[in-house]
Design an enzyme around this catalytic site. Sequence first.
Site, PDB file in Angstrom:
ATOM      1  N   THR A  51       6.152  57.035  90.259  1.00  0.00           N
ATOM      2  CA  THR A  51       7.163  57.123  91.304  1.00  0.00           C
ATOM      3  C   THR A  51       6.645  57.887  92.526  1.00  0.00           C
ATOM      4  O   THR A  51       7.359  58.000  93.522  1.00  0.00           O
ATOM      5  CB  THR A  51       8.431  57.830  90.767  1.00  0.00           C
ATOM      6  OG1 THR A  51       7.987  58.844  89.893  1.00  0.00           O
ATOM      7  CG2 THR A  51       9.343  56.874  90.044  1.00  0.00           C
ATOM      8  N   SER A  61      11.023  66.962  83.034  1.00  0.00           N
ATOM      9  CA  SER A  61      10.734  66.489  84.398  1.00  0.00           C
ATOM     10  C   SER A  61      11.249  67.436  85.470  1.00  0.00           C
ATOM     11  O   SER A  61      12.308  68.037  85.321  1.00  0.00           O
ATOM     12  CB  SER A  61      11.382  65.109  84.601  1.00  0.00           C
ATOM     13  OG  SER A  61      11.202  64.684  85.928  1.00  0.00           O
ATOM     14  N   ALA A  62      10.478  67.516  86.562  1.00  0.00           N
ATOM     15  CA  ALA A  62      10.892  68.329  87.707  1.00  0.00           C
ATOM     16  C   ALA A  62      11.876  67.570  88.586  1.00  0.00           C
ATOM     17  O   ALA A  62      12.368  68.088  89.585  1.00  0.00           O
ATOM     18  CB  ALA A  62       9.659  68.708  88.526  1.00  0.00           C
ATOM     19  N   GLU A  73       0.933  65.882  81.096  1.00  0.00           N
ATOM     20  CA  GLU A  73       1.217  66.089  82.523  1.00  0.00           C
ATOM     21  C   GLU A  73       0.137  65.505  83.431  1.00  0.00           C
ATOM     22  O   GLU A  73      -1.017  65.394  83.021  1.00  0.00           O
ATOM     23  CB  GLU A  73       1.228  67.597  82.801  1.00  0.00           C
ATOM     24  CG  GLU A  73       2.575  68.238  82.812  1.00  0.00           C
ATOM     25  CD  GLU A  73       3.416  67.908  84.047  1.00  0.00           C
ATOM     26  OE1 GLU A  73       2.886  67.286  84.997  1.00  0.00           O
ATOM     27  OE2 GLU A  73       4.590  68.270  84.068  1.00  0.00           O
ATOM     28  N   ASP A  74       0.497  65.201  84.671  1.00  0.00           N
ATOM     29  CA  ASP A  74      -0.507  64.742  85.641  1.00  0.00           C
ATOM     30  C   ASP A  74      -0.668  65.721  86.807  1.00  0.00           C
ATOM     31  O   ASP A  74      -1.494  65.498  87.693  1.00  0.00           O
ATOM     32  CB  ASP A  74      -0.139  63.362  86.215  1.00  0.00           C
ATOM     33  CG  ASP A  74       1.060  63.445  87.140  1.00  0.00           C
ATOM     34  OD1 ASP A  74       2.051  64.118  86.767  1.00  0.00           O
ATOM     35  OD2 ASP A  74       1.014  62.862  88.231  1.00  0.00           O
ATOM     36  N   LYS A 133       8.552  74.096  87.558  1.00  0.00           N
ATOM     37  CA  LYS A 133       7.152  74.195  87.130  1.00  0.00           C
ATOM     38  C   LYS A 133       6.399  74.878  88.277  1.00  0.00           C
ATOM     39  O   LYS A 133       6.737  74.627  89.426  1.00  0.00           O
ATOM     40  CB  LYS A 133       6.560  72.790  86.913  1.00  0.00           C
ATOM     41  CG  LYS A 133       7.257  71.992  85.810  1.00  0.00           C
ATOM     42  CD  LYS A 133       6.758  70.543  85.774  1.00  0.00           C
ATOM     43  CE  LYS A 133       7.575  69.709  84.798  1.00  0.00           C
ATOM     44  NZ  LYS A 133       7.196  68.296  84.755  1.00  0.00           N
ATOM     45  N   ASP A 137       5.888  64.560  80.815  1.00  0.00           N
ATOM     46  CA  ASP A 137       6.321  64.592  82.206  1.00  0.00           C
ATOM     47  C   ASP A 137       6.682  63.143  82.552  1.00  0.00           C
ATOM     48  O   ASP A 137       6.247  62.215  81.858  1.00  0.00           O
ATOM     49  CB  ASP A 137       5.136  65.093  83.061  1.00  0.00           C
ATOM     50  CG  ASP A 137       5.377  64.919  84.543  1.00  0.00           C
ATOM     51  OD1 ASP A 137       6.471  65.272  85.017  1.00  0.00           O
ATOM     52  OD2 ASP A 137       4.468  64.414  85.239  1.00  0.00           O
ATOM     53  N   LEU A 138       7.472  62.941  83.592  1.00  0.00           N
ATOM     54  CA  LEU A 138       7.880  61.570  83.954  1.00  0.00           C
ATOM     55  C   LEU A 138       6.996  60.980  85.060  1.00  0.00           C
ATOM     56  O   LEU A 138       6.201  60.065  84.828  1.00  0.00           O
ATOM     57  CB  LEU A 138       9.349  61.579  84.392  1.00  0.00           C
ATOM     58  CG  LEU A 138       9.899  60.252  84.899  1.00  0.00           C
ATOM     59  CD1 LEU A 138       9.928  59.196  83.802  1.00  0.00           C
ATOM     60  CD2 LEU A 138      11.316  60.435  85.465  1.00  0.00           C
ATOM     61  N   ASP A 139       7.152  61.548  86.280  1.00  0.00           N
ATOM     62  CA  ASP A 139       6.461  61.000  87.454  1.00  0.00           C
ATOM     63  C   ASP A 139       4.954  61.152  87.313  1.00  0.00           C
ATOM     64  O   ASP A 139       4.449  62.268  87.242  1.00  0.00           O
ATOM     65  CB  ASP A 139       6.914  61.723  88.731  1.00  0.00           C
ATOM     66  CG  ASP A 139       8.394  61.492  89.031  1.00  0.00           C
ATOM     67  OD1 ASP A 139       8.889  60.395  88.745  1.00  0.00           O
ATOM     68  OD2 ASP A 139       9.044  62.408  89.557  1.00  0.00           O
ATOM     69  N   LYS A 182       2.948  66.589  94.167  1.00  0.00           N
ATOM     70  CA  LYS A 182       3.159  66.123  92.793  1.00  0.00           C
ATOM     71  C   LYS A 182       3.596  67.267  91.882  1.00  0.00           C
ATOM     72  O   LYS A 182       2.967  68.320  91.858  1.00  0.00           O
ATOM     73  CB  LYS A 182       1.891  65.470  92.245  1.00  0.00           C
ATOM     74  CG  LYS A 182       1.670  64.103  92.856  1.00  0.00           C
ATOM     75  CD  LYS A 182       0.552  63.338  92.185  1.00  0.00           C
ATOM     76  CE  LYS A 182       0.466  61.956  92.814  1.00  0.00           C
ATOM     77  NZ  LYS A 182      -0.726  61.228  92.365  1.00  0.00           N
TER      78      LYS A 182
HETATM   79  C1  BG6 Z   1       8.507  65.588  90.359  1.00  0.00           C
HETATM   80  C2  BG6 Z   1       7.657  64.852  91.373  1.00  0.00           C
HETATM   81  O1  BG6 Z   1       8.487  64.912  89.127  1.00  0.00           O
HETATM   82  O2  BG6 Z   1       9.856  65.683  90.803  1.00  0.00           O
HETATM   83  C3  BG6 Z   1       7.791  65.506  92.733  1.00  0.00           C
HETATM   84  O3  BG6 Z   1       6.309  64.855  90.942  1.00  0.00           O
HETATM   85  C4  BG6 Z   1       9.270  65.602  93.127  1.00  0.00           C
HETATM   86  O4  BG6 Z   1       7.059  64.771  93.683  1.00  0.00           O
HETATM   87  C5  BG6 Z   1      10.029  66.354  92.055  1.00  0.00           C
HETATM   88  O5  BG6 Z   1       9.419  66.273  94.382  1.00  0.00           O
HETATM   89  C6  BG6 Z   1      11.517  66.475  92.363  1.00  0.00           C
HETATM   90  O6  BG6 Z   1      12.127  65.215  92.289  1.00  0.00           O
HETATM   91  P1  BG6 Z   1      13.594  64.888  92.752  1.00  0.00           P
HETATM   92  O7  BG6 Z   1      13.780  63.454  92.277  1.00  0.00           O
HETATM   93  O8  BG6 Z   1      14.521  65.825  92.041  1.00  0.00           O
HETATM   94  O9  BG6 Z   1      13.662  65.030  94.222  1.00  0.00           O
HETATM   95 MG    MG Z   2       4.054  64.351  87.267  1.00  0.00          MG
END
Ligand code: BG6
Ligand code: MG
Length: 231
Positions: free
Chosen positions: A18, A117-118, A172-173, A148, A10-12, A46
Amino acid sequence: MAELQAFIFDLDGVITDTAEYHFLAWKQLGEELGIKIDREFNERLKGVSRLESLNRILALNNRETNFSLEEKEFLATKKNEHYKELIQQVTPNDLLPGIHSLLANIKSNHYKIGLASASKNAPAVIEKLQIGNFFDTIVDAATVKRSKPDPEVFLKAAEQMNVTAEACIGIEDAEAGIESIKAAGMFAVAVGTNEALRKKADMTVERTNQLKLNELIKSFQMYNDRLAKLK
Ligand code: BG6
Ligand code: MG
């Protein structure tokens, strides 16, 4: 028995933090709408998609049905414009502790590395962090249909790397992320202190600098040995 072939991150919250930028951008939008959000509430955003995050914020004031989908998309885009400005400050110094050496170690041991990543901003963040060369594939919210906890994003990353789900470790977190990894049929590693997260994962570390390649491999093998005995 499944042989380990790939790691999917996962990224964030795992590679970089972020969450604070997402928080600041949502907070500003919230202020424009007269809805107050704090860091504690931000925990519930998150791993959650952009539109679903907006719905959860509007729900704080029972206003999630007050806006049309078009209006919600306008608001979410506004938040994203602010978020994009904020992530301009991201540099390689923003990699979470231990992540660079972990990626390098995985690579030199010839395992594949994927990103699931989401966030639709994932490619931009990876570029800012200057770690694109480590990844065999990057799958983000822009290229999948379901968010997810649906397994689609992790399954797509495995498919693009030509490996089976059982041969992957997902990291993942967020709870929604761990659910996504488990639904994909992968070994799930959680980063964090949250009890609910720990319960759903196959292995947990509190911080990213505790993610060690040999420990991850050992844990993956023990898990698969247990599974093999059950069969
Ligand atoms: C996830 C974050 O990685 O991405 C969420 O944990 C965020 O907080 C989601 O809402 C969507 O991100 P983005 O950049 O497409 O708005
Ligand atoms: Mg995350």
